[in-house]
Design an enzyme around this catalytic site. Structure first.
Site, PDB file in Angstrom:
ATOM      1  N   GLU A  96       5.956  -8.583   3.912  1.00 46.15           N
ATOM      2  CA  GLU A  96       4.962  -9.615   4.251  1.00 46.15           C
ATOM      3  C   GLU A  96       5.583 -10.692   5.146  1.00 46.15           C
ATOM      4  O   GLU A  96       4.955 -11.178   6.083  1.00 46.15           O
ATOM      5  CB  GLU A  96       4.387 -10.218   2.964  1.00 46.15           C
ATOM      6  CG  GLU A  96       3.502  -9.205   2.228  1.00 46.15           C
ATOM      7  CD  GLU A  96       2.975  -9.713   0.908  1.00 46.15           C
ATOM      8  OE1 GLU A  96       3.813 -10.002   0.023  1.00 46.15           O
ATOM      9  OE2 GLU A  96       1.756  -9.818   0.741  1.00 46.15           O
TER      10      GLU A  96
ATOM     11  N   GLU B 208       3.933  -3.151  -4.506  1.00 52.02           N
ATOM     12  CA  GLU B 208       3.478  -4.019  -5.604  1.00 52.02           C
ATOM     13  C   GLU B 208       2.660  -3.263  -6.635  1.00 52.02           C
ATOM     14  O   GLU B 208       2.669  -3.599  -7.822  1.00 52.02           O
ATOM     15  CB  GLU B 208       2.647  -5.180  -5.046  1.00 52.02           C
ATOM     16  CG  GLU B 208       3.447  -6.270  -4.346  1.00 52.02           C
ATOM     17  CD  GLU B 208       3.680  -6.015  -2.871  1.00 52.02           C
ATOM     18  OE1 GLU B 208       3.512  -4.860  -2.419  1.00 52.02           O
ATOM     19  OE2 GLU B 208       4.035  -6.969  -2.156  1.00 52.02           O
TER      20      GLU B 208
HETATM   21  N1  3HC Z   1      13.311  -9.270  -7.689  1.00 56.08           N
HETATM   22  C1  3HC Z   1      14.332  -9.506  -8.522  1.00 56.08           C
HETATM   23  N2  3HC Z   1      15.340  -8.629  -8.745  1.00 56.08           N
HETATM   24  C2  3HC Z   1      15.288  -7.472  -8.073  1.00 56.08           C
HETATM   25  C3  3HC Z   1      14.253  -7.156  -7.187  1.00 56.08           C
HETATM   26  C4  3HC Z   1      13.222  -8.113  -6.994  1.00 56.08           C
HETATM   27  N3  3HC Z   1      12.209  -7.902  -6.145  1.00 56.08           N
HETATM   28  N4  3HC Z   1      14.480  -5.917  -6.684  1.00 56.08           N
HETATM   29  C5  3HC Z   1      15.620  -5.482  -7.233  1.00 56.08           C
HETATM   30  N5  3HC Z   1      16.123  -6.426  -8.071  1.00 56.08           N
HETATM   31  C6  3HC Z   1      17.369  -6.358  -8.833  1.00 56.08           C
HETATM   32  C7  3HC Z   1      17.395  -5.227  -9.842  1.00 56.08           C
HETATM   33  O1  3HC Z   1      16.816  -5.619 -11.053  1.00 56.08           O
HETATM   34  C8  3HC Z   1      18.871  -4.960  -9.964  1.00 56.08           C
HETATM   35  O2  3HC Z   1      19.396  -5.982 -10.778  1.00 56.08           O
HETATM   36  P1  3HC Z   1      20.655  -5.696 -11.740  1.00 56.08           P
HETATM   37  O3  3HC Z   1      21.773  -5.301 -10.838  1.00 56.08           O
HETATM   38  O4  3HC Z   1      20.847  -6.977 -12.460  1.00 56.08           O
HETATM   39  O5  3HC Z   1      20.209  -4.574 -12.643  1.00 56.08           O
HETATM   40  C9  3HC Z   1      19.382  -5.208  -8.548  1.00 56.08           C
HETATM   41  O6  3HC Z   1      18.387  -6.016  -7.912  1.00 56.08           O
HETATM   42  C10 3HC Z   1      19.586  -3.956  -7.734  1.00 56.08           C
HETATM   43  O7  3HC Z   1      18.393  -3.181  -7.782  1.00 56.08           O
HETATM   44  P2  3HC Z   1      18.435  -1.601  -7.934  1.00 56.08           P
HETATM   45  O8  3HC Z   1      19.334  -1.224  -9.049  1.00 56.08           O
HETATM   46  O9  3HC Z   1      17.030  -1.141  -7.977  1.00 56.08           O
HETATM   47  O10 3HC Z   1      19.130  -1.185  -6.549  1.00 56.08           O
HETATM   48  P3  3HC Z   1      18.809  -0.003  -5.570  1.00 56.08           P
HETATM   49  O11 3HC Z   1      19.761  -0.155  -4.455  1.00 56.08           O
HETATM   50  O12 3HC Z   1      18.718   1.279  -6.321  1.00 56.08           O
HETATM   51  O13 3HC Z   1      17.307  -0.282  -5.012  1.00 56.08           O
HETATM   52  C11 3HC Z   1      15.500  -1.543  -4.074  1.00 56.08           C
HETATM   53  C12 3HC Z   1      17.033  -1.390  -4.220  1.00 56.08           C
HETATM   54  C13 3HC Z   1      14.923  -0.363  -3.279  1.00 56.08           C
HETATM   55  C14 3HC Z   1      15.257  -2.824  -3.334  1.00 56.08           C
HETATM   56  C15 3HC Z   1      14.854  -1.565  -5.478  1.00 56.08           C
HETATM   57  O14 3HC Z   1      15.533  -2.519  -6.259  1.00 56.08           O
HETATM   58  C16 3HC Z   1      13.394  -1.919  -5.501  1.00 56.08           C
HETATM   59  O15 3HC Z   1      12.569  -1.072  -5.269  1.00 56.08           O
HETATM   60  N6  3HC Z   1      13.078  -3.188  -5.829  1.00 56.08           N
HETATM   61  C17 3HC Z   1      11.726  -3.636  -6.052  1.00 56.08           C
HETATM   62  C18 3HC Z   1      10.954  -3.778  -4.795  1.00 56.08           C
HETATM   63  C19 3HC Z   1       9.581  -4.308  -5.082  1.00 56.08           C
HETATM   64  O16 3HC Z   1       8.871  -3.828  -5.939  1.00 56.08           O
HETATM   65  N7  3HC Z   1       9.182  -5.324  -4.331  1.00 56.08           N
HETATM   66  C20 3HC Z   1       7.906  -5.945  -4.504  1.00 56.08           C
HETATM   67  C21 3HC Z   1       8.057  -7.122  -5.380  1.00 56.08           C
HETATM   68  S1  3HC Z   1       6.519  -7.867  -5.784  1.00 56.08           S
HETATM   69  C22 3HC Z   1       6.141  -8.801  -4.446  1.00 56.08           C
HETATM   70  O17 3HC Z   1       6.859  -8.810  -3.491  1.00 56.08           O
HETATM   71  C23 3HC Z   1       4.921  -9.632  -4.579  1.00 56.08           C
HETATM   72  C24 3HC Z   1       4.509 -10.222  -3.286  1.00 56.08           C
HETATM   73  O18 3HC Z   1       3.557  -9.420  -2.672  1.00 56.08           O
HETATM   74  C25 3HC Z   1       3.922 -11.576  -3.492  1.00 56.08           C
END
Ligand code: 3HC
Ligand code: NAI
Length: 705
Positions: free
Chosen positions: A110, A130
């Protein structure tokens, strides 16, 4: 948050006429409050500095921005909000370029869509996932994505949660250019300089018109109906479609307001709580004491003993993870069958056009069939998947002890048997561990890592490393009959049997369980797995069963007729002409009636709600016992087991999270009420009683380290 801390998560540095804004908020540059403040301040700085003609936004480390900070959801809002930040970026009077070299997900994409131009590097991953968290893109994503990529494609991206690579994002219209390399600053600066040299205008996504609105609206009508059908019971997908409709029908600012209102509804939904719990829980299960105490052993060569259902699936999983695999079977016929079982998986992929013959040949080159244990003297790790019989397994482990090199990890895929006893068949119990895969092993994500008494910490760490390399979700379990999953399953399956005998038909029970969100009910699962498996276990346990315990014989009556489920054309259901979906069987209902009559049970009605109350109370109560006994490290380990191995509906977060959401006092009150009928079966778990007395929930145990 101090000014210094804020400054450190968003750095600005002028490079000629471009202000480079670097988000540096490890591990994934999530958009927490400090980052939002930093981004907003950076835009103000750019506006105020006459020397700045363009702004470049990049992420430090591996990610561009992985999205909003998920940990902030459910906490009090702190300004500025992400929509405000995105609007501020878009409104900037100077060119804003985003250079994306890694994940740009959710709020991250975004931010990029609010920039005026976007360049992606080869490792970029763009998506709006999301929906996987029970949310919708809430910072303008639902309004900007349709303007950049078209209504249908944008809705598809948001509903699937799919990630697009750089080229796919370019083709979709999400980015303007694909650059080479891994350095977003270099690629972004080059692009910004080119844009400035060409006098490129500030270009705001909000100003892009959506063409052919009647066609778009007709498409959305069809999509809304399709989504309601495909995502049954889920809240946010329907809201996503509503937001996209607003993008078509309303002016941009009104569309944003609509998006905000619907985002807040999603944020407040229990599904959001469940799904975010699942997201974090799946990442927590790998955090185990042994991982802190020891490093994994190195391993590259694997042996799998047994080439049946599980041995073949495990072999495929290991081959897919890049290992060499030697499969050992009893004789020539069996090893030929084992190899055929493996090849069948790859041939299936070839038939679907998802694999080439050459790729299959390359994978199979790492596979060696054998009927001699002497062929595995070199391997680093062995996974045994022979018949579920303690004596057979002990004999196999004696052989492994004889041939394997010192330090080789010796694992068993047993479902129920005592791994301490299996380890005792060797002179090296410190190397013996349980690796409980689920069927089909090459597809199912769950891997229960079962830790016997004498195993050494580095073997446990090795098992977790194997799970990571195989892309499995590992859960640490202790030794007991059935470990975490099958032990709890046995208990709620028993409750299903009791309800069947007391008056609910197996079809009503399955329907209630499906309405709760499971893909299948317990009797459908029995038919799919084969009723003979449970029958054999029941016969094995008959001698040790408490004679006072209630025992329902319906399943035995069905098995005695040779009705083992799908594979025999009938079980609890009828599968006419090889059908995969079963039909209710009046003869089964007659068997149930006869059993009720035999026991003098007058059948009574069960509502779907009562069915689920009993089913869940049994699951949660046994889950609490499993945690209390240390079989599971934390309640979240029980949750992940059921989410990734037993079809528990993800939006409910797992059984223990579900219990927290219902309220533990309510669950305990139910168990006490059911205990009036059958005190032997319904014994409240002491841990549950203790938590209720202390006013605590299961989640409080997840957090205690
Ligand atoms: N917020 C907070 N912490 C997050 C995060 C996020 N969005 N995404 C990942 N983390 C944290 C994980 O919990 C993990 O923490 P830890 O080491 O303490 O366990 C650390 O970051 C590393 O994450 P992964 O183990 O998943 O690492 P990978 O390298 O395997 O994957 C990634 C990286 C592809 C970025 C994966 O973490 C992911 O898919 N994250 C979520 C992405 C997501 O869903 N984003 C949308 C969020 S909602 C949003 O944006 C709302 C908006 O529209 C208003
Ligand atoms: P299966 O019957 O399909 O395969 C067992 C294989 O082991 C056969 O091919 C047999 O020839 C071979 N075998 C037997 N003795 C052997 C020996 N001494 N040396 C070499 N090979 C030998 O059984 P399945 O379903 O694959 O189960 C295997 C193990 O996995 C069991 O312990 C079972 O409890 C466990 N398991 C099974 C699951 C399932 O859903 N089928 C799920 C999780 C675990």
């Amino acid at each position: 948050m101090s000014i210094e801390a804020k400054a450190s998560v968003v750095r600005t540095a002028r490079q000629g006429r471009v202000l480079v804004v670097t988000i540096d908020n490890p591990p994934v540059n999530a958009l927490g409050v400090a980052v939002r403040q930093g981004l907003q301040a950076a835009v103000e700085q750019a506006e105020a500095d006459a020397a700045v003609q363009a702004v470049l936004i990049v992420g430090a480390g591996k990610a561009f921005i992985a999205g909003a900070d998920i940990r902030e959801f459910g906490q009090p809002a702190q300004p500025p909000s992400l929509p405000e930040v995105c609007n501020r970026i878009e409104a900037c009077g100077k060119l804003v370029v985003a250079a994306i070299h890694g994940p740009a997900l959710g709020g991250g994409l975004e931010v990029a869509m609010a920039a005026h131009y976007r360049v992606a590097l080869p490792a970029a991953k763009l998506g709006l996932p999301e929906v996987n968290l029970g949310l919708l893109p809430g910072a303008g994503g639902t309004q900007r994505a349709p303007r950049l990529m078209g209504v249908r494609a944008a809705a598809g991206l948001m509903l699937s949660g799919q990630h697009l690579g750089a080229h796919a994002a370019f083709d979709a219209g999400l980015v303007d250019r694909v650059a080479q390399g891994t350095d977003p600053v270099a690629a972004g600066l080059q692009y910004a300089e080119e844009l400035l040299a060409a006098n490129a205008p500030v270009r705001r996504t909000r100003d892009i018109a959506i063409g052919d609105k009647p066609a778009a609206l007709a498409e959305l009508d069809a999509l809304a109906a399709e989504t309601a059908k495909k995502t049954r019971g889920l809240f946010s997908p329907g809201k996503i479609v509503e937001c996209v409709r607003a993008a078509v029908e309303l002016p941009f600012d009104e569309g944003l307001a609509r998006e905000r209102a619907l985002f807040v509804q999603c944020l407040d939904s229990p599904q959001r709580q469940g799904l975010i719990h699942a997201f974090f829980a799946e990442r927590e299960t790998a955090k185990i004491p042994e991982a802190k105490a020891a490093a994994p052993r190195t391993f590259a060569a694997i042996a799998v003993i047994g080439g049946g259902t599980m041995g073949a699936g495990i072999t495929v999983s290991a081959l897919d993870a890049g290992f060499t695999v030697t499969m050992v079977e009893r004789d020539q016929d069996s090893i030929a069958r084992g190899q055929a079982n493996v090849e069948k998986v790859y041939d299936g992929l070839i038939a679907k056009g998802r694999m080439s013959q050459d790729a299959k040949a390359a994978v199979m080159a790492r596979y060696t069939p054998s009927i001699s244990y002497d062929d595995i003297a070199h391997v680093d790790l062995v996974i045994e998947a022979v018949f579920e019989d303690l004596e057979v397994k002990k004999a196999v482990f004696k052989e492994l002890d004889r041939v394997c090199k010192p330090g080789a990890v010796l694992a068993t895929n047993t479902s129920y048997l005592d791994i301490d006893a299996i380890a005792a068949a060797t002179a090296r119990p410190q190397d013996v561990i349980g690796l409980h895969f689920f069927s089909p092993a090459n597809i199912m994500k769950l891997l229960e890592i079962v830790v016997p008494a004498k195993v050494s910490a580095d073997v446990v760490a090795t098992a977790f490393e194997l799970a990571k390399r195989m892309k499995k979700i590992p859960v640490r379990a202790g030794v007991c009959d059935g470990f975490i999953g099958n032990r709890i399953l046995a208990v709620y399956k028993q409750v299903a049997d009791y309800m069947m005998e007391d008056g609910a038909s197996p079809y009503e029970i399955d329907e209630a369980v499906r309405a709760f969100g499971y893909p299948m009910g317990p009797f459908q699962v029995t038919d799919l797995a084969g009723g003979d498996i449970g029958w054999a276990t029941r016969k094995r346990r008959a001698a040790t069963r408490d004679p006072k315990a209630r025992y329902v014989e319906v399943a035995d009556r069905i098995c005695e007729r040779g009705w083992f489920g799908q594979k025999t054309g009938r079980g609890f259901y009828l599968y006419a002409n090889g059908a995969r979906t079963g039909m209710p069987d009046p003869e089964v209902l007659a068997i149930v009636d006869a059993e009720r009559a035999k026991k003098g049970v007058t059948p009574r009605k069960f509502t779907p709600e009562e069915i689920m109350r009993r089913y869940m109370a049994a699951m949660v109560n046994e889950g609490a016992k499993v945690v209390e006994e240390g079989i599971a490290l934390r309640p979240l380990d029980v949750d992940v087991t059921f989410l990734s191995g037993y079809g528990f509906p993800r939006h409910r977060g797992g059984p223990m999270k579900y219990a927290d959401m219902v309220g533990l006092p309510q669950v305990l009150a139910d168990i006490r009420a059911f205990a009036q009928e059958d005190p032997l079966f319904w014994k409240p778990a002491p841990l549950l009683e203790k938590l209720v007395a202390e006013g605590r929930n299961f989640d409080s145990l997840n957090k205690a380290d």
